[in-house]
Design an enzyme around this catalytic site. Sequence first.
Site: not given
Length: 424
Positions: A23, A122, A334
């Site tokens: 990331n 994803c 989240i």
Amino acid sequence: MAKIVVTGGQALHGEVNISGAKNAVLPILCATLLADAPVEISNVPHLHDVITTVKLLSELGAEVTIDEGTLAKGRSILVDPRSVTHQVAPYELVKTMRASILVLGPLLARYGTAEVSLPGGCAIGSRPVDQHIKGLQALGADISVENGYIKATSHGRLKGGRYVFDMVSVTGTENVLMAAVLAEGTTVLENAAMEPEVTDLADCLIALGAQIEGAGTPRIVVQGVERLGGGHHAVLPDRIETGTFLVAAAMTGGSVTVRRARPETLDAVLDKLTEAGATITTTADSITLDMQGKRPRAVSLTTAPYPAFPTDMQAQFMALNCVADGVGVINETIFENRFMHVNELLRLGADIQVEGHTAIVRGAERLSGAPVMATDLRASASLILAGLVADGDTTIDRIYHLDRGYENIEEKLGALGATIQRTA
């Protein structure tokens, strides 16, 4: 299609080196588009998403050279952005990886125009791009969404401005931060993401000549510069890979040292592992977890933006709770649809009850191996972890998800004593 087969029952022992952060490396590779000279990125992990990003940079016209390096030196990528001729990121590349949206800010700031296909990646919820769009509009960009593409233009240089993110967005913060670096004047970003990967991106930009203060806090201030030069940056270690190996050691009753790590980026995870009963020792760049002779205690957690507990570690801790002593309650705040691994864990004999965004996990004495299917990146890791402690063989299908975010995970686990292999 390749699968991974795990035979459970082995405690993990030994040392493992952590790779560069997925990331962090993706936005940093995109940031090279801002420069007017070659940029070298080191400690680059071998991941499918890195390959996709390199293809995207090449598609835009950049010259990309990959140096596989050595085990000690690691992999590096040299990007020369001076040959960039296109400002369109096509659907064929963007559809497989959401991080492709991160070329939007750099292309717009450097060339005054950008077209980026709406992203894929994803399947874990909506993950809206509106924070990116609103933030760039605050810098004076004209943006429209047409035929599945985000089309952005600026009239001359972008203009510094103040933007308050409606919600904490890591990639949104990164995109607007990169654009602000070449904007005219001062940009203030409020409610910015504080993740270590955002700070690492800022460190890279500063190394190239950017003027940024406050990265790692909710308020980032950028003084725009006219150009970025070349330079070098080493990607920080992957805190999610680090956490995954530590959970594997805890679940199997082992003792593992992770090296080339950054313990200070993992406070929330280490606190939960300690709560589960692990003994943890840290140095500046290593973490040792000892769980020998103990069964983990169930832990409850709520995911939230950094520095709270990371959503990318939620699935791994659910796997831990599946074999822990007691009941753990997991709240996911989240992403929606981030309990897709639950049905697969149930196939292994887990006791999990889902109510909305909450999962109640009752620890079982043992799990039993079975064929399962990975649904996203972190879910695939949780299935491997469960397989490490299940009786018999667990066969995991669709492991291409795993290769998006973990470098040689079966080799690294095998070196720690796991019985694990990849099959064609």
